[in-house]
Design an enzyme around this catalytic site. Structure first.
Site, mmCIF file in Angstrom:
data_model
loop_
_atom_site.group_PDB
_atom_site.id
_atom_site.type_symbol
_atom_site.label_atom_id
_atom_site.label_comp_id
_atom_site.label_asym_id
_atom_site.label_seq_id
_atom_site.Cartn_x
_atom_site.Cartn_y
_atom_site.Cartn_z
ATOM 1 N N GLY A 173 0.762 -1.262 0.033
ATOM 2 C CA GLY A 173 0.039 0.070 -0.064
ATOM 3 C C GLY A 173 0.872 1.162 -0.042
ATOM 4 O O GLY A 173 2.157 1.192 -0.383
ATOM 5 N N ASN A 174 0.312 2.250 0.328
ATOM 6 C CA ASN A 174 0.975 3.801 0.356
ATOM 7 C C ASN A 174 0.584 4.523 1.249
ATOM 8 O O ASN A 174 -0.714 4.294 2.059
ATOM 9 C CB ASN A 174 0.979 4.397 -1.091
#
Ligand code: CTP
Ligand code: CA
Length: 225
Positions: free
Chosen positions: A33-34
């Site tokens: 993810g980020n």
């Protein structure tokens, strides 16, 4: 403008905004993810509601209160976001891709939790490319005359990289952030330059995310005529 008692300039318009960051599951407890919080996308949704638009907010893994007056659709992965964008964009006047989209996803999803082994290094994680939602919708607009807006965070050669990315994506506007300590990810404010396909550069000084959102809607409204 929707503020100050003037006629709301987005009345009768349907706008789609993506926010947050997509996540690609690796096993039942892990993902790629980020760090996107979704705050810029939520600010875009709130300001569009204030300016009279019907707003569909596609929220990818955000932990923020639903903006009053927007239809919120929750998504997890990039493919889920793509499906939601294509569905919502069918009758949209504008699509704003403020979400941070995972470029890659694991080739395989492991259905049981990956366990560590006493005497071995872990298996490498093979990745494959995700679809480019912004480029796809820019090339093949679900509705004629639809305005498509992208976001980009860059660390170096911000304007040159932004200009090249705008051309590559084929969108109408690209909001380019220089990624720095108090800017963009997770902060309250934002500073950006909005590049237009027509070659304009509209600088937006550091300020609340709503101020940048209003500049984006000004340019979208101008494009819609
Ligand atoms: N985007 C998208 N689908 C992807 C990747 C990005 O729709 N698979 C959108 C983002 O929502 C954003 C814009 O494209 O509006 C630019 O994202 P960015 O990550 O800066 O572009 P990339 O082409 O992925 O370039 P980079 O290699 O710099 O990550
Ligand atoms: Ca990317």
């Amino acid at each position: 403008r929707g503020t100050g008692g003037l006629a709301p300039d987005l009345a009768g318009r349907h706008v789609v905004v993506s926010a947050g960051g997509t996540r690609e599951p690796l096993d039942p407890v892990r993902f790629l993810g980020n760090r996107s919080s979704g705050r810029q996308g939520y600010a875009l949704a709130r300001t569009a509601v204030a300016r009279g638009a019907r707003v569909t907010l596609l929220a990818a893994n955000t932990a923020l209160p639903d903006p009053a007056g927007a239809d919120v659709v929750r998504v997890g992965t990039t493919v889920e976001l793509q499906d939601a964008v294509l569905k919502a964009a069918a009758d949209a006047d504008a699509v704003v891709m403020a979400a941070a989209v995972a470029d890659f996803r694991p080739v395989t999803y492991v259905t049981g939790k990956i366990k560590k082994k006493e005497d071995r290094d872990p298996e490498p994680i093979a990745l494959t490319r995700n679809p480019d939602i912004l480029a796809g919708i820019s090339a093949d607009r679900p509705r004629p005359g639809q305005v498509v807006v992208g976001f980009a965070a860059e660390t170096d050669d911000v304007l040159a990289n932004g200009r090249a990315k705008l051309a590559r994506k084929g969108c109408d506007l690209l909001v380019v952030n220089e990624v720095g300590e108090s800017k963009a990810f997770g902060s309250d404010g934002n500073e950006a330059v909005v590049l237009t396909a027509g070659g304009r550069e509209v600088p937006v000084p550091y300020g609340p995310k709503e101020a940048l959102a209003d500049v984006v809607w000004d340019l979208v409204a101008e494009s819609l005529g």
